[in-house]
Enzyme design. Structure first.
Site, PDB file in Angstrom:
ATOM      1  N   GLU A   6      45.037  36.297  40.642  1.00  0.00           N
ATOM      2  CA  GLU A   6      44.580  36.381  39.292  1.00  0.00           C
ATOM      3  C   GLU A   6      44.740  37.559  38.848  1.00  0.00           C
ATOM      4  OE1 GLU A   6      42.422  37.843  35.250  1.00  0.00           O
ATOM      5  OE2 GLU A   6      41.874  37.915  37.208  1.00  0.00           O
ATOM      6  N   GLN A   7      45.755  37.372  37.631  1.00  0.00           N
ATOM      7  CA  GLN A   7      46.750  38.907  37.256  1.00  0.00           C
ATOM      8  C   GLN A   7      46.936  38.887  35.456  1.00  0.00           C
ATOM      9  OE1 GLN A   7      51.450  38.894  37.174  1.00  0.00           O
ATOM     10  NE2 GLN A   7      51.201  40.499  38.438  1.00  0.00           N
ATOM     11  N   ASN A  11      45.483  44.808  35.515  1.00  0.00           N
ATOM     12  CA  ASN A  11      45.062  45.011  37.026  1.00  0.00           C
ATOM     13  C   ASN A  11      45.369  43.590  37.812  1.00  0.00           C
ATOM     14  OD1 ASN A  11      44.008  47.219  37.680  1.00  0.00           O
ATOM     15  ND2 ASN A  11      42.278  47.032  36.605  1.00  0.00           N
ATOM     16  N   GLY A 107      46.706  31.332  26.701  1.00  0.00           N
ATOM     17  CA  GLY A 107      47.247  32.132  27.877  1.00  0.00           C
ATOM     18  C   GLY A 107      46.109  31.038  29.012  1.00  0.00           C
ATOM     19  N   ALA A 108      46.667  31.279  30.010  1.00  0.00           N
ATOM     20  CA  ALA A 108      46.164  30.573  31.482  1.00  0.00           C
ATOM     21  C   ALA A 108      44.882  31.846  31.321  1.00  0.00           C
ATOM     22  CB  ALA A 108      46.654  30.906  32.622  1.00  0.00           C
ATOM     23  N   ASP A 109      44.202  33.117  31.371  1.00  0.00           N
ATOM     24  CA  ASP A 109      43.274  33.595  31.569  1.00  0.00           C
ATOM     25  C   ASP A 109      41.818  32.714  30.118  1.00  0.00           C
ATOM     26  OD1 ASP A 109      44.780  34.630  29.753  1.00  0.00           O
ATOM     27  OD2 ASP A 109      43.641  36.711  30.074  1.00  0.00           O
ATOM     28  N   ARG A 110      42.534  32.709  29.462  1.00  0.00           N
ATOM     29  CA  ARG A 110      41.694  32.158  28.668  1.00  0.00           C
ATOM     30  C   ARG A 110      40.851  30.707  29.162  1.00  0.00           C
ATOM     31  NH1 ARG A 110      43.618  32.630  22.804  1.00  0.00           N
ATOM     32  NH2 ARG A 110      41.873  32.405  22.062  1.00  0.00           N
ATOM     33  N   THR A 132      43.125  44.079  29.321  1.00  0.00           N
ATOM     34  CA  THR A 132      43.733  44.215  28.170  1.00  0.00           C
ATOM     35  C   THR A 132      43.756  43.867  26.635  1.00  0.00           C
ATOM     36  OG1 THR A 132      45.535  44.979  30.197  1.00  0.00           O
ATOM     37  CG2 THR A 132      46.568  45.210  27.537  1.00  0.00           C
ATOM     38  N   THR A 184      34.811  67.558  19.875  1.00  0.00           N
ATOM     39  CA  THR A 184      36.127  66.866  19.615  1.00  0.00           C
ATOM     40  C   THR A 184      35.800  64.800  20.870  1.00  0.00           C
ATOM     41  OG1 THR A 184      37.660  67.625  18.999  1.00  0.00           O
ATOM     42  CG2 THR A 184      38.886  66.069  19.827  1.00  0.00           C
TER      43      THR A 184
END
Length: 257
Positions: A6-7, A11, A107-110, A132, A184
């Site tokens: 799974e790319q 990562n 997307g394939a991941d979705r 990402t 900060t």
């Protein structure tokens, strides 16, 4: 045994399933120019440490959002695992309706997440994948992919803040103890972390309002654990959502074959 790759943009996960359970998982930084030989050297070392061998696999499935890497991942499977990989997005029947204007853009991941969520959680769903990019995907009660929302990921936002403002340092993302930062670094951590909690809660509320029916919210992805306990908007955190979806696709394809 099955090797699931799974790319994502940041990562790449390599996970081994023995037919009963996931027995090993490793992550590598995603580099689109990494060759099949380089993958093989890295993977063979990790397999050996786990008491496994490159020749033990009888299947491989690949899900990638980095098109230029697919060639090398496919060659990894062919040359070193001696199997023909199943590549999601390349004439692979997923078995779910894709109800968006341009299905080829999903997307394939979705889509994998949609399958992985539907086989476990009943009813309509919102799947929040924090990587990402942060995606909010709507899955209908019948498993159909209905579209969603894409926002910059939390790490991407922090990096952009550092790069665009000369005096702001690069800081680690973590849950601050207070909203109002006293320096900060604290102010940046609070802005990014609690800003993303606000993003999640706001978009979940708006999606539910537009969908106008009960929905269960699932969190997954590399940084999803950061939000655990910080918001009531996410009902379940499921780190295995994507590879579960890949396993289900593999099983469906194997059954048809």
């Amino acid at each position: 045994m099955l090797l699931a790759i799974e790319q994502g943009n940041t990562n790449t996960l390599f996970a081994v399933h023995d037919g009963q359970t996931w027995i090993a998982q490793w992550r590598a930084a995603t580099h689109s120019t990494r060759t099949a030989d380089e993958y093989a050297v890295w993977l063979s070392q990790l397999l050996g440490m786990a008491g496994l061998a490159m020749g033990a696999f009888d299947g491989c499935i690949i899900s990638s959002v980095v098109p230029q890497s697919i060639f090398n991942l496919r060659n990894l499977a062919r040359r070193y695992l001696h199997v023909e990989p199943l590549v999601i997005g390349e004439n692979v029947e997923l078995g779910i309706p894709i109800r968006i204007d341009k299905p080829s853009e999903a997307g394939a991941d979705r889509l994998v997440n949609a399958i992985g969520a539907h086989i476990v959680y009943p009813g309509a769903l919102i799947v929040i994948d924090s990587g990402t990019a942060t995606t909010f995907d709507v899955i209908a009660a019948d498993g159909g992919f209905e579209g969603g929302v894409i926002a910059p990921g939390i790490n991407l936002s922090m990096e952009a803040l550092h790069n665009a403002a000369a005096k702001l340092p690069r800081v680690a993302i973590q849950k601050p103890q207070r909203i109002i930062g006293k320096d900060t670094v604290g102010a940046m951590q609070s802005g990014v972390f609690w800003g993303y909690i606000g993003l999640i809660e706001g978009l979940v509320a708006r999606i539910k309002s537009e969908w106008d029916r009960p929905m269960t919210v699932i969190g997954t992805g590399g940084v999803a654990s950061l939000f655990h306990g910080a918001t009531m908007a996410i009902d379940h955190f499921d780190s295995d959502l994507t590879i579960r979806g890949m396993l289900e696709i593999w099983r469906r394809h194997s059954t048809k074959a």
